[in-house]
Write a protein that holds these residues in place. Structure first.
Motif, mmCIF file in Angstrom:
data_model
loop_
_atom_site.group_PDB
_atom_site.id
_atom_site.type_symbol
_atom_site.label_atom_id
_atom_site.label_comp_id
_atom_site.label_asym_id
_atom_site.label_seq_id
_atom_site.Cartn_x
_atom_site.Cartn_y
_atom_site.Cartn_z
ATOM 1 N N TYR A 122 -1.180 -1.376 -1.290
ATOM 2 C CA TYR A 122 -1.801 -0.297 -2.059
ATOM 3 C C TYR A 122 -1.510 -0.467 -3.537
ATOM 4 O O TYR A 122 -0.678 -1.278 -3.938
ATOM 5 C CB TYR A 122 -1.303 1.067 -1.565
ATOM 6 C CG TYR A 122 0.161 1.333 -1.865
ATOM 7 C CD1 TYR A 122 0.538 2.251 -2.848
ATOM 8 C CD2 TYR A 122 1.168 0.675 -1.181
ATOM 9 C CE1 TYR A 122 1.876 2.488 -3.133
ATOM 10 C CE2 TYR A 122 2.498 0.907 -1.449
ATOM 11 C CZ TYR A 122 2.854 1.818 -2.428
ATOM 12 O OH TYR A 122 4.174 2.050 -2.713
ATOM 13 N N GLU A 127 -2.936 5.219 -5.148
ATOM 14 C CA GLU A 127 -2.842 5.358 -3.692
ATOM 15 C C GLU A 127 -3.509 6.647 -3.216
ATOM 16 O O GLU A 127 -4.245 6.654 -2.225
ATOM 17 C CB GLU A 127 -1.384 5.332 -3.243
ATOM 18 C CG GLU A 127 -1.219 5.510 -1.746
ATOM 19 C CD GLU A 127 0.237 5.601 -1.325
ATOM 20 O OE1 GLU A 127 0.519 5.261 -0.167
ATOM 21 O OE2 GLU A 127 1.085 6.004 -2.139
ATOM 22 N N LYS A 132 -6.296 1.135 -1.254
ATOM 23 C CA LYS A 132 -5.485 0.443 -0.256
ATOM 24 C C LYS A 132 -6.262 -0.764 0.246
ATOM 25 O O LYS A 132 -7.492 -0.794 0.184
ATOM 26 C CB LYS A 132 -5.177 1.374 0.916
ATOM 27 C CG LYS A 132 -4.437 2.638 0.508
ATOM 28 C CD LYS A 132 -4.295 3.591 1.663
ATOM 29 C CE LYS A 132 -3.673 4.891 1.182
ATOM 30 N NZ LYS A 132 -3.562 5.864 2.270
#
Length: 145
Positions: A122, A127, A132
């Motif tokens: 990630y 995130e 990711k």
């Protein structure tokens, strides 16, 4: 011939054809395998054979990281992250304490994958936005999956 050389050759050949400009939206190019847009890795999944080096390139104007999910690595696989950290916590602390591990616009990060399995990763600052990705290392890998 390695995968990037092959893709560079195929890409160059495509330019001279009537299909120039109609290439698929994949991020793979002659100089990188995974691009980083403002909020995602492209492609989000890449399948490679053991021993393959993968190159990420920041193709956006935002700073990014490439950070493995430590607890989700295949058995025997070492932790990896841009910035050379030895743990996920250290990578996250490094980002918080001064943007350590940042990959700026146009910069790259490279990692060679030896251990078969799925390596999930990630971008620390993005995130929550869903930035990711997965590198699937497989003996049966086919390029560009």
């Amino acid at each position: 011939m390695d995968r990037r050389s092959f893709l560079r050759t195929v890409g160059t050949a495509s330019v001279g054809t009537a299909l120039a400009g109609c290439l698929t939206g994949g991020a793979t190019s002659g100089d990188h395998d995974v691009g980083m847009t403002s909020r995602k890795f492209q492609p989000a999944k890449l399948e490679v054979s053991p021993g393959t080096s993968v190159v990420w390139k920041n193709t956006s104007s935002h700073g990014h990281t490439v950070t493995a999910y430590e607890g989700a690595l295949p058995d025997g696989a070492p932790f990896w992250a841009s910035g050379g950290f030895d743990s996920q916590a250290a990578a996250e602390d490094g980002w918080t304490d001064g943007l350590q591990g940042a990959i700026s616009q146009g910069e790259t990060y490279e990692r060679t994958f030896e251990v078969v399995g799925t390596h999930t990763y990630y971008c620390i600052p993005h995130e929550a936005s869903g930035m990711k990705g997965r590198i699937v290392v497989s003996e049966d890998a086919t390029p560009d999956e």
